[in-house]
Design an enzyme around this catalytic site. Sequence first.
Site, short mmCIF file in Angstrom:
data_model
loop_
_atom_site.label_atom_id
_atom_site.label_comp_id
_atom_site.label_asym_id
_atom_site.label_seq_id
_atom_site.Cartn_x
_atom_site.Cartn_y
_atom_site.Cartn_z
N SER A 1 0.82 -1.21 0.00
CA SER A 1 0.00 0.00 0.00
C SER A 1 0.85 1.27 0.00
O SER A 1 1.82 1.39 0.77
CB SER A 1 -0.93 0.00 1.22
N THR B 1 -8.67 -1.58 2.46
CA THR B 1 -8.50 -2.14 1.13
C THR B 1 -9.05 -3.57 1.17
O THR B 1 -9.62 -4.02 2.17
CB THR B 1 -7.02 -2.08 0.70
N LYS C 1 -13.70 -4.17 2.58
CA LYS C 1 -14.65 -3.10 2.30
C LYS C 1 -16.09 -3.47 2.65
O LYS C 1 -16.87 -2.63 3.10
CB LYS C 1 -14.54 -2.67 0.84
N ASP D 1 -13.57 5.54 -3.25
CA ASP D 1 -13.13 4.96 -4.52
C ASP D 1 -13.90 5.57 -5.70
O ASP D 1 -13.34 5.78 -6.78
CB ASP D 1 -13.34 3.45 -4.53
N ALA E 1 -15.85 -7.94 -12.47
CA ALA E 1 -17.16 -7.71 -11.86
C ALA E 1 -17.10 -7.77 -10.34
O ALA E 1 -18.07 -8.12 -9.68
CB ALA E 1 -18.16 -8.76 -12.37
N TYR F 1 -1.72 -0.85 -10.41
CA TYR F 1 -0.53 -0.02 -10.66
C TYR F 1 0.77 -0.76 -10.37
O TYR F 1 1.85 -0.20 -10.55
CB TYR F 1 -0.59 1.28 -9.85
#
Length: 282
Positions: free
Chosen positions: A20, A66, A70, A107, A131, A220
Amino acid sequence: MTDVSGPTALAVWGSPVAHSRSPELHAAAYGVLDLPWSYTRREVDAEGFDAALAGLGAEWRGLSLTMPLKERAFAAASRRDRRAELTGAVNTLRLSPDADPHGVNTDVGGLVGALRELGVSSPDVARLIGAGATASSAIVALGELGTRRVDVCARRLVSTAPLVDLGDRIGVDVHPYPLGTTPHAAADVTISTLPGGTVLPPDLVASVADAGGSLLDVAYSPWPSALADVWSAREARVMSGLPMLLHQALLQVRFFVSGDVDAPLTDEHAVFAAMRSALMGD
């Protein structure tokens, strides 16, 4: 008004969480704001979340969550913003010794900010790969930007049913496609919500890249992704998930400071610049 003498402890929780970048972002923000707050990271899985949350002391101001936390954070929040209610996901909890946790989903705002940076501020048609939980946030973000149609490419069509329902609730037509099938409509933008390092066969990558517009890949690391390589080879615009991370973190800082994600920070331009520099070096 910020109570600097109040709780000062913050952290990002998840599993895995070692990768993170949130501690760097938040440390940069609180440095500019001259707030003596600490922001750490902690490995917490879904099974351990409730006990970990219950064990926090009065010094705790808030948490960034994260995967896979959630949905657990959503259940733990006594109050939630509209974006959280629509997506069923909370990625930020504001804690107080005097009140139950307040949860929001930043988000969605992070995706809105990233899409605008990509130059796709009002896409008419979008394509979505995956999805999972982030896909719900992507559909809400696209709805806020005025998108009328989202084609969802997923391995299991049954997993797209909640996204179709979500689209119905916010006025976006969501059309499921098996991953490997090119949707009929040309897209202004494709958003990949697949985890970083996901390996897709070349034929599947080609199927979603055809007439796929620009690419926002929420992953990323590692970078560039296989999808990014294909889009770049076609000379299309490509963006990693770092700008999304940056924009959603700014909203988290607002929330931790004032309790309102819509309330700009004092000297927010300088705060945002420091966060961008910490994340991207520019």
